[in-house]
Write a protein that holds these residues in place. Structure first.
Motif, mmCIF file in Angstrom:
data_model
loop_
_atom_site.group_PDB
_atom_site.id
_atom_site.type_symbol
_atom_site.label_atom_id
_atom_site.label_comp_id
_atom_site.label_asym_id
_atom_site.label_seq_id
_atom_site.Cartn_x
_atom_site.Cartn_y
_atom_site.Cartn_z
ATOM 1 N N LYS A 144 -1.958 9.986 6.706
ATOM 2 C CA LYS A 144 -2.692 9.288 7.757
ATOM 3 C C LYS A 144 -2.652 7.779 7.508
ATOM 4 C CE LYS A 144 -7.291 9.297 9.988
ATOM 5 N NZ LYS A 144 -7.874 8.009 9.628
ATOM 6 N N ARG A 148 0.825 6.407 8.354
ATOM 7 C CA ARG A 148 1.036 6.328 9.803
ATOM 8 C C ARG A 148 0.244 5.178 10.416
ATOM 9 N NH1 ARG A 148 1.034 12.195 9.555
ATOM 10 N NH2 ARG A 148 -1.211 12.168 9.886
ATOM 11 N N GLU A 149 -1.011 5.049 10.035
ATOM 12 C CA GLU A 149 -1.862 4.007 10.611
ATOM 13 C C GLU A 149 -1.347 2.610 10.304
ATOM 14 O OE1 GLU A 149 -6.211 6.290 10.688
ATOM 15 O OE2 GLU A 149 -5.768 4.841 9.113
ATOM 16 N N ASN A 150 -0.681 2.457 9.149
ATOM 17 C CA ASN A 150 -0.198 1.139 8.750
ATOM 18 C C ASN A 150 1.284 0.928 9.045
ATOM 19 O OD1 ASN A 150 -2.401 -0.465 7.082
ATOM 20 N ND2 ASN A 150 -2.654 1.710 6.568
#
Length: 420
Positions: free
Chosen positions: A187, A190-192
């Protein structure tokens, strides 16, 4: 920790240079190499310019069209901006015409500013950034000499890389603090927007001491469970969006290619690992007098590559334990890393890789989905290349397969069997 196994990106000789020896501005508690405690001395132990000049000149004469340099530490940026200007100057000075020069650099990223990022962009450096996950995970181990976490400075360095469009990947050490948090890590990536990631299991050992056997912080079952959980996230219903080096290497085999990571290759790559003072060794995990093959300040490339220790090292990987010889997953692993096997006193026989159970667990878990993904991608590559390079006409049985595997058509896509 900014070390790790060097991998071969071409058929020639790869070079990893410990740019400033053990000097580092961080004091990560699991580092297997640096001992300065995040407090390098007033004079950084960088590579001497005369040694740098001599070696690059010698190396370029053996380059055969491709020269690969990996700069590590410690923290290699402590060598200073002017040092790396010297590096690219000597590379350009001595490279034969049409030589492809590749530079990669593994860093904790805390020293990267706009000047560094601009330099990396100009000379096409590939940057590896050590980052263990979200702030609370990263800062629990990767601290400075005062015990203060480095996460914010690392992320600031990454922003400089992005601003200058520098290619970079993330290296995450897997330890007790994150081995049970596979979904959280994915997660975070993906977020970064971290689309290129590799893992290194945390090991307690000193690469400079042959009598200090490696002890891993995580168990084979923990690592196997971690890889299985990460695989579910990575697979993404057959449409992976993040490049995870472990699974990229697996997928290569299902595409009838070979793995590129030395741990899972059939043989250790032809490479030189150099200490800051020019001492040469065959591998990053074997930096001690027992495995020394010379010094680049006084010995030629030819003499070092012909050293008995070099030949002895390259005999280790293919000397598979009996269990590996009959293993159904051998082509995915080839016995793993020689450093992870316990060897007999004479060095002739060994146990299986410490993570053998982990590998067998993930290989069995992922096999069906990897066969589906590999089969689909091979068909897509075959169809695309058939039109692009073969004028729509299928290659003959003894010609290279149109999927690009490098194998003969009859041993690849001409058969319906999926090769492991």
């Amino acid at each position: 920790m900014t070390g790790g196994c060097i991998t071969s990106h071409h058929s020639g000789i790869g070079v990893m240079w410990k740019t400033v020896s053990e000097d580092c501005n961080l004091a990560c508690d699991y580092c297997y190499y640096s001992t300065c405690g995040g407090k390098p001395g007033p004079k950084i132990n960088r590579i001497d310019s005369v040694v740098l000049d001599k070696f690059i000149k010698d190396y370029m004469q053996h380059s055969q069209g491709s020269a690969t340099f990996a700069w590590q530490g410690g923290e290699p940026l402590l060598a200073g901006y002017e040092f790396f200007e010297e590096v690219v100057h000597f590379q350009a000075l001595y490279a034969p015409p049409h030589t492809v020069i590749s530079n990669s650099l593994q860093t904790n990223a805390t020293l990267i500013d706009d000047r560094w990022a601009s330099f990396f962009n100009t000379y096409h450096f590939l940057i590896g950034v050590s980052l263990d996950g979200p702030k609370e995970i990263h800062d629990s181990h990767r601290v400075n000499s005062a015990g203060i976490g480095s996460y914010n400075r690392v992320m600031a360095g990454i922003e400089h890389l992005r601003r200058h469009q520098v290619d970079f990947n993330i290296l995450t050490v897997i330890h007790k603090g994150n081995v049970g948090k596979a979904k959280e890590l994915m997660k975070f990536y993906r977020e970064n927007g971290f689309n290129f990631v590799q893992f290194i299991p945390c090991m307690d050992f000193r690469s400079q001491q042959i009598d200090h056997p490696g002890v891993y912080e995580i168990t084979p079952r923990e690592y196997g469970d971690f890889l299985c959980e990460v695989f579910d996230e990575w697979y993404n219903a057959g449409k992976p969006e993040i490049s995870l080096r472990f699974f990229d290497n697996m997928l290569s085999v299902y595409l009838n290619r070979e793995a590129e990571h030395c741990v899972h290759m059939a043989a250790c790559p032809t490479s030189l690992v150099l200490e800051q003072n020019g001492d040469a060794f065959p591998c990053d995990f074997y930096i001690n007098e027992q495995w020394k093959i010379g010094n680049v300040a006084s010995d030629s490339m030819a003499d070092m590559l012909a050293h008995p220790n070099y030949e002895r090292f390259h005999r280790m990987k293919p000397a598979l334990p009996e269990k590996c010889r009959s293993c159904e997953w051998q082509r995915l692993c080839y016995g793993g890393c020689p450093r992870n096997r316990k060897w007999s006193i004479d060095g002739g026989q060994s146990d299986t890789d410490f993570f053998c159970q982990s590998y067998m667990q993930i290989y069995a878990y992922a096999d069906e989905r990897m066969q589906e993904l590999g089969g689909r991608l091979r068909k897509e590559l075959f169809a695309h290349n058939l039109q692009q390079y073969f004028n729509g006409k299928a290659p003959g049985r003894n010609e290279p397969c149109a999927c690009g595997s490098g194998k003969k058509h009859k041993a690849c896509c001409a058969t319906t069997a999926t090769s492991r």
